[in-house]
Design a protein around this motif. Sequence first.
Motif, PDB file in Angstrom:
ATOM      1  N   LYS A  75      60.927  54.006  54.616  1.00 15.13           N
ATOM      2  CA  LYS A  75      61.693  52.938  55.264  1.00 15.13           C
ATOM      3  C   LYS A  75      61.663  51.681  54.403  1.00 15.13           C
ATOM      4  N   TRP A  76      60.485  51.348  53.873  1.00 17.64           N
ATOM      5  CA  TRP A  76      60.353  50.165  53.023  1.00 17.64           C
ATOM      6  C   TRP A  76      61.205  50.302  51.759  1.00 17.64           C
ATOM      7  N   VAL A  77      61.171  51.460  51.129  1.00 19.98           N
ATOM      8  CA  VAL A  77      61.961  51.693  49.916  1.00 19.98           C
ATOM      9  C   VAL A  77      63.448  51.574  50.239  1.00 19.98           C
ATOM     10  N   ASN A  78      63.864  52.119  51.365  1.00 24.57           N
ATOM     11  CA  ASN A  78      65.258  52.029  51.771  1.00 24.57           C
ATOM     12  C   ASN A  78      65.672  50.576  51.986  1.00 24.57           C
ATOM     13  N   GLU A  79      64.835  49.802  52.694  1.00 17.12           N
ATOM     14  CA  GLU A  79      65.139  48.390  52.922  1.00 17.12           C
ATOM     15  C   GLU A  79      65.216  47.623  51.604  1.00 17.12           C
ATOM     16  N   ALA A  80      64.295  47.904  50.703  1.00  8.18           N
ATOM     17  CA  ALA A  80      64.295  47.222  49.404  1.00  8.18           C
ATOM     18  C   ALA A  80      65.541  47.572  48.605  1.00  8.18           C
ATOM     19  N   SER A  81      65.932  48.847  48.602  1.00  8.00           N
ATOM     20  CA  SER A  81      67.118  49.247  47.832  1.00  8.00           C
ATOM     21  C   SER A  81      68.387  48.641  48.427  1.00  8.00           C
ATOM     22  N   LEU A  82      68.465  48.542  49.761  1.00  5.52           N
ATOM     23  CA  LEU A  82      69.622  47.905  50.388  1.00  5.52           C
ATOM     24  C   LEU A  82      69.675  46.422  50.031  1.00  5.52           C
ATOM     25  N   GLY A  83      68.509  45.778  50.019  1.00  4.80           N
ATOM     26  CA  GLY A  83      68.454  44.359  49.643  1.00  4.80           C
ATOM     27  C   GLY A  83      68.887  44.138  48.201  1.00  4.80           C
ATOM     28  N   ILE A  84      68.465  45.005  47.326  1.00  3.56           N
ATOM     29  CA  ILE A  84      68.846  44.895  45.908  1.00  3.56           C
ATOM     30  C   ILE A  84      70.346  45.126  45.757  1.00  3.56           C
ATOM     31  N   GLU A  86      72.687  44.612  48.013  1.00  7.54           N
ATOM     32  CA  GLU A  86      73.375  43.431  48.548  1.00  7.54           C
ATOM     33  C   GLU A  86      73.339  42.279  47.560  1.00  7.54           C
ATOM     34  N   PHE A  87      72.213  42.088  46.909  1.00  9.52           N
ATOM     35  CA  PHE A  87      72.084  41.018  45.919  1.00  9.52           C
ATOM     36  C   PHE A  87      73.100  41.193  44.799  1.00  9.52           C
ATOM     37  N   PHE A  88      73.185  42.400  44.254  1.00 12.82           N
ATOM     38  CA  PHE A  88      74.111  42.640  43.149  1.00 12.82           C
ATOM     39  C   PHE A  88      75.565  42.564  43.603  1.00 12.82           C
ATOM     40  N   GLU A  89      75.830  43.031  44.824  1.00 15.34           N
ATOM     41  CA  GLU A  89      77.199  42.934  45.348  1.00 15.34           C
ATOM     42  C   GLU A  89      77.623  41.488  45.507  1.00 15.34           C
ATOM     43  N   SER A  90      76.732  40.651  46.053  1.00 14.55           N
ATOM     44  CA  SER A  90      77.086  39.242  46.240  1.00 14.55           C
ATOM     45  C   SER A  90      77.236  38.520  44.906  1.00 14.55           C
TER      46      SER A  90
END
Length: 96
Positions: A75-84, A86-90
């Motif tokens: 779950k933590w890895v998934n949350e971190a990858s989604l955050g990364i 989102e960062f690159f998309e923005s």
Amino acid sequence: MNYERLFSEIRAQSETRHDIVHGILLKRAEGADSHQLIRFLHGGMNLNQKEINITTRTILSAAKDAEELAGRVFKWVNEASLGIAEFFESNDKKTR
């Protein structure tokens, strides 16, 4: 999620897993609930030993704890990858 606590649990469960997997059975009394293991620990030029008393219930509990911890790590890895992502998309949208 408290990541320091998560990493601390990983270290503790890793130690338990090493005890179970790498421990050598010393005594096994027929019908006994508890078994005595020894695990050799090396550090530099020193070889130490760790005595471990373990039960089938302890092994099962450790396996269940590891399964639960694995779910939290994924779950933590998934949350971190989604955050990364989102960062690159923005950042990508800002540069267009």
